[in-house]
Scaffold this active site. Structure first.
Site, mmCIF file in Angstrom:
data_model
loop_
_atom_site.group_PDB
_atom_site.id
_atom_site.type_symbol
_atom_site.label_atom_id
_atom_site.label_comp_id
_atom_site.label_asym_id
_atom_site.label_seq_id
_atom_site.Cartn_x
_atom_site.Cartn_y
_atom_site.Cartn_z
ATOM 1 N N ASP A 1 42.237 41.141 37.067
ATOM 2 C CA ASP A 1 43.695 41.078 36.886
ATOM 3 C C ASP A 1 44.327 42.464 37.026
ATOM 4 O OD1 ASP A 1 45.188 38.798 36.616
ATOM 5 O OD2 ASP A 1 44.825 38.538 34.466
ATOM 6 N N LYS B 1 43.138 28.268 40.179
ATOM 7 C CA LYS B 1 42.160 29.343 40.396
ATOM 8 C C LYS B 1 40.770 28.750 40.652
ATOM 9 C CE LYS B 1 45.040 32.472 37.847
ATOM 10 N NZ LYS B 1 45.524 32.948 36.561
ATOM 11 N N GLN C 1 43.334 34.166 30.747
ATOM 12 C CA GLN C 1 44.671 33.652 31.070
ATOM 13 C C GLN C 1 45.651 34.007 29.951
ATOM 14 O OE1 GLN C 1 45.409 31.946 34.060
ATOM 15 N NE2 GLN C 1 47.509 32.268 33.352
#
Ligand code: NAP
Length: 286
Positions: free
Chosen positions: A121, A54, A98
């Site tokens: 997300d 990322k 994460q």
């Protein structure tokens, strides 16, 4: 029978990232650089790899990025305090925590704490609710990538019968909602579904997200159907396998995604797209 078209997530990602890069240049002329903050708690090796990827995607696109690596014994309050700080930080437009988090941290509490506008997300309940209602929201990255890939087959989704195997909150459910939004008629299958092969064989579009290596073969596929394999399973020999037996499936299918190189690369690309959208919205540019 003609050979099935292979849908390359790498190629489609490269096309989308080129568009994002040019939009980023335009945005920077208006004084805005998209910014992504990633929060990583603990030592999970796979998570460290995902986070590095990322970071690299941000660098390649000229985004601002920051990665917060917290030790595995960080408290929930420490993680929540960091999320609060990032919510208020103007240079950060997207926040990604994460997953999975260490067991002593309540994932839901952390996701709920992320600003809805920075939830790149797409896991915040408000964004999930907006997806269900059909309102504007930041879409979860893997499901959005699946839809993008189907659209790029050139095959119309509207009016088609789509079968989604798997009903998880992060893949199966949102994929089925997005397919309905595109006017498909959607059947969802899961571990209690009876006659799954028979249902799957009725699909014009088959999306598989179950986490069972190579389970879906030609017996589940209507000749010519689009097959999107979301599965990512590590085999004992260390290789990556999808949920679809690619060789057997592509003997009958239409356009089909491989693993690796299919849906996988799309996920980070859609994260970059969400960060761009969030940056525009937070600056009143859309
Ligand atoms: P999950 O949370 O474990 O959900 C799996 C779903 O599959 C459940 O709904 C389960 O049914 C269903 N299922 C399991 N075995 C089945 C069977 N034998 N027949 C029919 N349905 C069955 O998994 P997930 O998070 O959705 O992930 C699915 C796969 O996608 C995994 O391989 C994962 O690694 C991969 N993935 C890839 C990406 C990417 O970027 N490419 C992103 C996320 C996930 P029940 O609900 O009845 O238990």
């Amino acid at each position: 029978m003609t050979a099935a078209t292979i849908l390359s997530g790498k190629e489609i990602s490269a096309e989308i990232r080129a568009q994002i890069a040019s939009e980023t240049v335009q945005l920077s002329k208006q004084g805005v650089t998209p910014g992504l903050a990633v929060v990583l708690v603990g030592d999970d090796p796979a998570s460290h790899v995902y986070v590095r990827n990322k970071e690299k995607a941000c660098q390649d696109l000229g985004y601002y990025s920051e990665v917060h690596r917290l030790s595995a014994d960080s408290s929930q309050d420490e993680v929540l305090a960091l999320v609060d700080k990032l919510n208020a930080q103007p240079s950060v437009h997207g926040i990604l925590v994460q997953l999975p988090l260490p067991k002593h941290i309540n994932e839901k509490a952390v996701i709920d704490a992320i600003s809805v506008l920075k939830d790149v997300d797409g896991f915040h309940p408000v964004n999930v609710g907006n997806l269900v209602i059909g309102d504007d929201s930041l879409l979860p990255c893997t499901p959005a990538g699946v839809i993008e890939m189907i659209k790029r087959t050139g095959i119309e989704i509207s009016g088609k019968h789509a079968v989604v195997i798997g009903r998880s909150n992060i893949v199966g459910k949102p994929v089925s909602l997005l397919l309905q939004r595109e006017h498909a008629t959607v059947t969802m299958c899961h571990s209690r579904t009876v006659n799954m092969a028979e249902l799957a064989r009725q699909a014009d579009i088959l999306v598989v997200a179950i986490g069972r290596a190579n389970m879906i073969d030609e017996r589940y596929i209507k000749p010519g159907a689009v097959v999107i394999d979301v599965g990512m399973n590590r085999l004992p020999n260390g290789k990556l396998a999808g949920d679809v037996d690619f060789e057997r499936a592509k003997a009958v299918s239409g356009p089909i995604t491989p693993v690796p190189g299919g849906v996988g690369p799309m996920t980070i690309t859609m994260l970059m797209q969400n960060t761009l959208i969030a940056a525009k919205r937070l600056n009143g540019l859309v």
